[in-house]
Design a protein around this motif. Structure first.
Motif, PDB file in Angstrom:
ATOM      1  N   ASP A 223       0.742  -1.263   0.013  1.00 37.71           N
ATOM      2  CA  ASP A 223       0.108  -0.015  -0.060  1.00 37.71           C
ATOM      3  C   ASP A 223       1.076   1.397  -0.090  1.00 37.71           C
ATOM      4  O   ASP A 223       1.875   1.277   0.898  1.00 37.71           O
ATOM      5  CB  ASP A 223      -0.853   0.064   1.207  1.00 37.71           C
ATOM      6  CG  ASP A 223      -1.798  -1.319   1.247  1.00 37.71           C
ATOM      7  OD1 ASP A 223      -2.170  -1.665   0.240  1.00 37.71           O
ATOM      8  OD2 ASP A 223      -2.515  -1.392   2.237  1.00 37.71           O
ATOM      9  N   VAL A 224       0.483   2.069  -0.979  1.00 39.41           N
ATOM     10  CA  VAL A 224       1.544   3.485  -1.166  1.00 39.41           C
ATOM     11  C   VAL A 224       0.734   4.513  -0.971  1.00 39.41           C
ATOM     12  O   VAL A 224      -0.495   4.778  -1.586  1.00 39.41           O
ATOM     13  CB  VAL A 224       2.244   3.008  -2.588  1.00 39.41           C
ATOM     14  CG1 VAL A 224       2.960   4.477  -2.891  1.00 39.41           C
ATOM     15  CG2 VAL A 224       3.082   1.925  -2.603  1.00 39.41           C
ATOM     16  N   ILE A 225       1.374   5.246  -0.232  1.00 37.24           N
ATOM     17  CA  ILE A 225       0.772   6.773  -0.217  1.00 37.24           C
ATOM     18  C   ILE A 225       1.621   7.744  -1.341  1.00 37.24           C
ATOM     19  O   ILE A 225       2.902   8.107  -0.850  1.00 37.24           O
ATOM     20  CB  ILE A 225       0.760   7.369   1.099  1.00 37.24           C
ATOM     21  CG1 ILE A 225      -0.037   6.590   1.972  1.00 37.24           C
ATOM     22  CG2 ILE A 225       0.314   8.957   1.093  1.00 37.24           C
ATOM     23  CD1 ILE A 225      -0.378   6.850   3.518  1.00 37.24           C
ATOM     24  N   LEU A 226       1.188   8.354  -2.264  1.00 37.86           N
ATOM     25  CA  LEU A 226       1.796   9.234  -2.978  1.00 37.86           C
ATOM     26  C   LEU A 226       1.567  10.740  -2.559  1.00 37.86           C
ATOM     27  O   LEU A 226       0.357  11.215  -2.424  1.00 37.86           O
ATOM     28  CB  LEU A 226       1.358   9.396  -4.325  1.00 37.86           C
ATOM     29  CG  LEU A 226       1.443   8.108  -5.358  1.00 37.86           C
ATOM     30  CD1 LEU A 226       0.946   8.063  -6.700  1.00 37.86           C
ATOM     31  CD2 LEU A 226       3.149   7.601  -5.248  1.00 37.86           C
ATOM     32  N   SER A 227       2.633  11.610  -2.126  1.00 36.09           N
ATOM     33  CA  SER A 227       2.558  12.826  -1.916  1.00 36.09           C
ATOM     34  C   SER A 227       2.109  13.587  -3.210  1.00 36.09           C
ATOM     35  O   SER A 227       1.888  13.196  -4.296  1.00 36.09           O
ATOM     36  CB  SER A 227       3.940  13.433  -1.335  1.00 36.09           C
ATOM     37  OG  SER A 227       4.605  13.802  -2.766  1.00 36.09           O
ATOM     38  N   GLN A 407      -7.369   1.937  -8.251  1.00 37.33           N
ATOM     39  CA  GLN A 407      -7.393   1.231  -6.940  1.00 37.33           C
ATOM     40  C   GLN A 407      -7.075   2.186  -5.907  1.00 37.33           C
ATOM     41  O   GLN A 407      -6.504   2.062  -4.749  1.00 37.33           O
ATOM     42  CB  GLN A 407      -5.781   0.374  -7.080  1.00 37.33           C
ATOM     43  CG  GLN A 407      -5.892  -0.656  -8.071  1.00 37.33           C
ATOM     44  CD  GLN A 407      -4.793  -1.155  -8.566  1.00 37.33           C
ATOM     45  OE1 GLN A 407      -4.416  -1.919  -9.496  1.00 37.33           O
ATOM     46  NE2 GLN A 407      -3.693  -1.395  -7.543  1.00 37.33           N
ATOM     47  N   VAL A 408      -7.238   3.370  -6.377  1.00 42.16           N
ATOM     48  CA  VAL A 408      -7.186   4.707  -5.267  1.00 42.16           C
ATOM     49  C   VAL A 408      -8.314   4.364  -4.268  1.00 42.16           C
ATOM     50  O   VAL A 408      -9.496   4.051  -4.160  1.00 42.16           O
ATOM     51  CB  VAL A 408      -7.488   5.944  -5.762  1.00 42.16           C
ATOM     52  CG1 VAL A 408      -7.733   6.997  -4.903  1.00 42.16           C
ATOM     53  CG2 VAL A 408      -6.240   6.334  -6.836  1.00 42.16           C
ATOM     54  N   THR A 409      -7.759   4.191  -2.790  1.00 39.54           N
ATOM     55  CA  THR A 409      -8.630   3.838  -1.818  1.00 39.54           C
ATOM     56  C   THR A 409      -9.060   4.936  -0.951  1.00 39.54           C
ATOM     57  O   THR A 409     -10.012   5.264  -0.296  1.00 39.54           O
ATOM     58  CB  THR A 409      -7.970   2.864  -0.682  1.00 39.54           C
ATOM     59  OG1 THR A 409      -6.666   3.171  -0.404  1.00 39.54           O
ATOM     60  CG2 THR A 409      -7.703   1.619  -1.753  1.00 39.54           C
ATOM     61  N   ALA A 410      -8.113   6.133  -1.108  1.00 33.32           N
ATOM     62  CA  ALA A 410      -8.615   7.323  -0.115  1.00 33.32           C
ATOM     63  C   ALA A 410      -7.808   8.464  -0.515  1.00 33.32           C
ATOM     64  O   ALA A 410      -6.616   8.295  -1.136  1.00 33.32           O
ATOM     65  CB  ALA A 410      -8.268   7.058   1.396  1.00 33.32           C
ATOM     66  N   LEU A 411      -8.190   9.666  -0.258  1.00 32.45           N
ATOM     67  CA  LEU A 411      -7.440  10.932  -0.455  1.00 32.45           C
ATOM     68  C   LEU A 411      -7.430  11.775   0.826  1.00 32.45           C
ATOM     69  O   LEU A 411      -8.174  11.495   1.666  1.00 32.45           O
ATOM     70  CB  LEU A 411      -8.457  11.790  -1.314  1.00 32.45           C
ATOM     71  CG  LEU A 411      -9.208  11.507  -2.640  1.00 32.45           C
ATOM     72  CD1 LEU A 411     -10.040  12.529  -3.252  1.00 32.45           C
ATOM     73  CD2 LEU A 411      -7.931  11.156  -3.633  1.00 32.45           C
ATOM     74  N   GLY A 412      -6.277  12.112   0.948  1.00 32.72           N
ATOM     75  CA  GLY A 412      -5.629  12.809   2.112  1.00 32.72           C
ATOM     76  C   GLY A 412      -6.505  14.132   2.469  1.00 32.72           C
ATOM     77  O   GLY A 412      -7.076  14.622   1.541  1.00 32.72           O
ATOM     78  N   VAL A 426      -2.647  10.811  -2.125  1.00 32.72           N
ATOM     79  CA  VAL A 426      -3.574   9.686  -2.332  1.00 32.72           C
ATOM     80  C   VAL A 426      -2.998   8.208  -1.891  1.00 32.72           C
ATOM     81  O   VAL A 426      -1.552   8.184  -1.967  1.00 32.72           O
ATOM     82  CB  VAL A 426      -3.926   9.573  -3.923  1.00 32.72           C
ATOM     83  CG1 VAL A 426      -4.524  10.934  -4.362  1.00 32.72           C
ATOM     84  CG2 VAL A 426      -2.293   9.393  -4.715  1.00 32.72           C
ATOM     85  N   LYS A 427      -3.867   7.548  -1.591  1.00 32.90           N
ATOM     86  CA  LYS A 427      -3.461   6.191  -0.991  1.00 32.90           C
ATOM     87  C   LYS A 427      -4.050   5.127  -1.931  1.00 32.90           C
ATOM     88  O   LYS A 427      -4.908   5.134  -2.382  1.00 32.90           O
ATOM     89  CB  LYS A 427      -4.171   5.908   0.280  1.00 32.90           C
ATOM     90  CG  LYS A 427      -3.493   4.528   0.732  1.00 32.90           C
ATOM     91  CD  LYS A 427      -3.865   4.349   2.445  1.00 32.90           C
ATOM     92  CE  LYS A 427      -3.361   3.076   2.771  1.00 32.90           C
ATOM     93  NZ  LYS A 427      -3.772   2.590   4.237  1.00 32.90           N
ATOM     94  N   ILE A 428      -3.140   4.316  -2.453  1.00 33.85           N
ATOM     95  CA  ILE A 428      -3.337   3.369  -3.514  1.00 33.85           C
ATOM     96  C   ILE A 428      -2.959   2.006  -2.818  1.00 33.85           C
ATOM     97  O   ILE A 428      -1.731   2.040  -2.536  1.00 33.85           O
ATOM     98  CB  ILE A 428      -2.393   3.684  -5.082  1.00 33.85           C
ATOM     99  CG1 ILE A 428      -2.916   5.064  -5.530  1.00 33.85           C
ATOM    100  CG2 ILE A 428      -3.077   2.642  -5.852  1.00 33.85           C
ATOM    101  CD1 ILE A 428      -1.869   5.576  -6.394  1.00 33.85           C
TER     102      ILE A 428
END
Length: 436
Positions: A223-227, A407-412, A426-428
Motif C-alpha cells: 500500500d503506497v501513499i503518493l504525496s 485502485q485509489v482507496t482514499a484521498l488525504g 492519495v493512497k493506492i
C-alpha cells in the motif's frame, strides 16, 4: 480584469491595419516585472530583477493561420507583416472564427495588489526558509531561491474582444543534504501571505535528515501513499495527456471513446477550475479569448469530457472548452488547463502501515498511451502510527497508472498546489515495488 488597458492603445491601430489584410487576427501582449534571489548554501549568491514585454500576433485568412512574436512592441508593424506572410504559406484548415466579446467579471483572480516586486521581499522569503531549516541542524542547506513577479496581459481580436488581466506570483524553494541524502521542498502562490517559507525550510531539512540511513525492502506489492508532488508528476505525464482533445482526435488517448465509463476509483473527481480565487492559474478568459468555465473531466470516477482549444474543437466538430494556454508570450495557444483539481471524499490516510513517497524520478519516461511506468522513489518512508517512520533506500514503483487510478482507496485531508495542479496525497493499495 476585463477593463481595456488604455496604455496599449496602439493595439487598436494594429487591429485596424491587420483587419484590412486578413479575415481575422488576435493580439496577445504581456508586460511584467520580476525579482529573484538565489541561495548558495546559506548565503545569497545572486539577486536580479528584470522587466519583460512580449507581443504575439496570430492571423487567420481563408483558413490559413499565421503567427509572429517579438519582445519589442514598437516593432508591431514588422511583427504583423511576418504573421501575414507566414499565413500565406500555411495549409488551410477548418476554421469557424475567433470568439466574440462577452461581459466578464472585473475582479482579478490571481493578483495581489499589495505585492511589491523588490529585492527585500525576496530576501525576507529566503530568511524565512533559512530560519525554518534550523529545525534539523544535521542537514546542510545547499541551495534555494525566491522569486516575485507581477504582470499584465492585454488580449484583443478583430471581433471586438478587449480583455485585460493582472497576475502576480511568489515562488520559493530549498534543497538540503545530510550525508548522502537530500531533501527538497517548495511553495508557490499569488501572494507572500499564501506561502510558508519556514515550513519549506523545515520540510527540506527534515527530508534530508530523516532520509539518511535508509534500509532496503524486498520486492512486492505494498500500500503506497503518493504525496501531492509525486502524484502530480505521474498525473501530468500519463493521465492528463489522455484528456487532451487533440490526442483524442488523433487516436493517441487511452481514454478515447470512453465517455460515460468508469476510468478511476469512484471517490475521485478531476476537473479544471479556472475561477478559483487566489490560485495561480485562475483566469476569466483563455489564451484565445474564449471565456473559461469549470470543466469536469472525471466525476465520481466516470469520464465526462475532454479539453479543447479552438483549432482542435473545429477539427473535431466541437466547441472550445476555454482550455487554451500559452507557454510565454511567444508561445502559440495550445490545449492545457488552468487549475487542475483532484477532489473527492477525504479521509485519514496515515493511520495504517504504508509506504510514503515524497517524489518520483523518471515520470517523463512513462508511456502516456499505455499508462505503463517505472519510476524511482525519492525520500520514501514507512508510515507507522500516523507518522513517517523509517526511511527506505533505493526502490522503484512500477505498474500501469490507468489501472492504479482504479485502485485509489482514499484521498488525504489537505490539498496543496503543485504547479498548475491542486491535489491531495492519495493512497493506492497493492502497488508493485521493486526493491532488493
Amino acid at each position: 480584469m476585463t477593463r481595456w488597458w488604455v496604455a496599449v492603445a496602439w493595439i487598436e491601430e494594429l487591429l485596424n491595419q491587420g483587419g484590412k489584410q486578413v479575415d481575422e487576427l488576435e493580439v496577445y501582449f504581456f508586460s511584467g516585472t520580476s525579482v529573484s534571489a538565489d541561495l548558495k548554501q546559506r548565503r545569497v549568491s545572486l539577486c536580479s530583477s528584470s522587466v519583460e514585454t512580449g507581443l504575439c500576433i496570430r492571423t487567420i485568412d481563408k483558413g490559413k493561420i499565421g503567427s509572429s512574436s517579438t519582445n519589442d512592441p514598437q516593432q508591431w508593424q514588422a511583427c504583423l507583416d511576418a504573421a501575414i506572410a507566414g499565413g500565406r504559406l500555411a495549409t488551410p484548415m477548418v476554421w469557424k472564427g475567433l470568439p466574440d466579446p462577452v461581459a466578464l467579471p472585473d475582479a482579478d483572480l490571481a493578483f495581489d495588489p499589495a505585492l511589491f516586486v523588490e529585492p527585500e521581499t525576496a530576501n525576507d522569503l529566503l530568511r524565512g526558509m533559512l530560519d525554518g531549516a534550523t529545525a534539523y541542524p544535521d542537514a546542510t542547506v545547499t541551495s534555494g531561491g525566491a522569486g516575485i513577479s507581477v504582470g499584465e496581459i492585454a488580449f484583443a481580436n478583430s471581433h471586438g474582444v478587449r480583455y485585460a488581466s493582472r497576475q502576480s506570483g511568489v515562488s520559493i524553494s530549498l534543497e538540503a543534504i545530510s550525508g548522502q541524502s537530500t531533501g527538497y521542498e517548495f511553495d508557490h502562490a499569488c501572494s507572500p501571505s499564501q506561502v510558508n517559507p519556514q515550513r519549506v525550510g523545515e520540510r527540506a531539512t527534515f527530508l534530508a535528515s530523516r532520509s539518511s540511513g535508509g534500509k532496503d525492502i524486498p520486492s512486492g506489492e505494498y500500500d503506497v501513499i503518493l504525496s501531492p508532488m509525486a502524484y502530480a508528476d505521474l498525473l501530468s505525464a500519463i493521465f492528463v495527456p489522455a484528456l487532451n482533445g487533440r490526442n483524442v482526435l488523433q487516436g493517441r488517448s487511452k481514454l478515447a471513446g470512453k465517455i460515460g465509463e468508469a476510468v478511476t476509483a469512484p471517490q475521485l473527481s478531476l476537473f479544471d477550475d479556472p475561477h478559483r480565487p487566489g490560485a495561480s492559474g485562475s483566469t476569466w478568459f483563455d489564451a484565445e479569448g474564449t471565456p473559461t468555465r469549470r470543466l469536469d473531466f472525471v466525476r465520481n470516477g466516470t469520464l465526462t469530457g475532454f479539453a479543447y482549444d479552438l483549432k482542435t474543437a473545429y477539427r473535431a466538430g466541437r466547441q472550445s472548452t476555454g482550455s487554451a494556454i500559452r507557454g510565454g508570450f511567444a508561445g502559440l495557444p495550445a490545449i492545457g488547463h488552468h487549475n487542475f483539481v483532484v477532489d473527492g471524499k477525504r479521509d485519514e490516510i496515515f493511520d495504517e502501515p504504508a509506504i510514503y513517497v515524497h517524489s518520483v524520478v523518471g515520470a517523463h519516461t512513462a508511456n502516456p498511451m499505455s499508462g505503463d511506468f517505472s519510476v524511482e522513489m525519492s525520500n520514501p518512508f514507512w508510515v507507522r502510527d500516523g507518522e513517517l517512520a523509517e526511511p527506505i533506500r533505493g526502490a522503484m514503483l512500477t505498474g500501469n497508472f490507468f489501472d492504479l487510478h482504479r485502485q485509489v482507496t482514499a484521498l488525504g485531508k489537505e490539498s496543496r498546489a503543485v504547479g498548475s495542479y491542486i491535489l491531495p496525497p492519495v493512497k493506492i493499495n497493492n502497488v508493485r515495488v521493486i526493491g532488493k
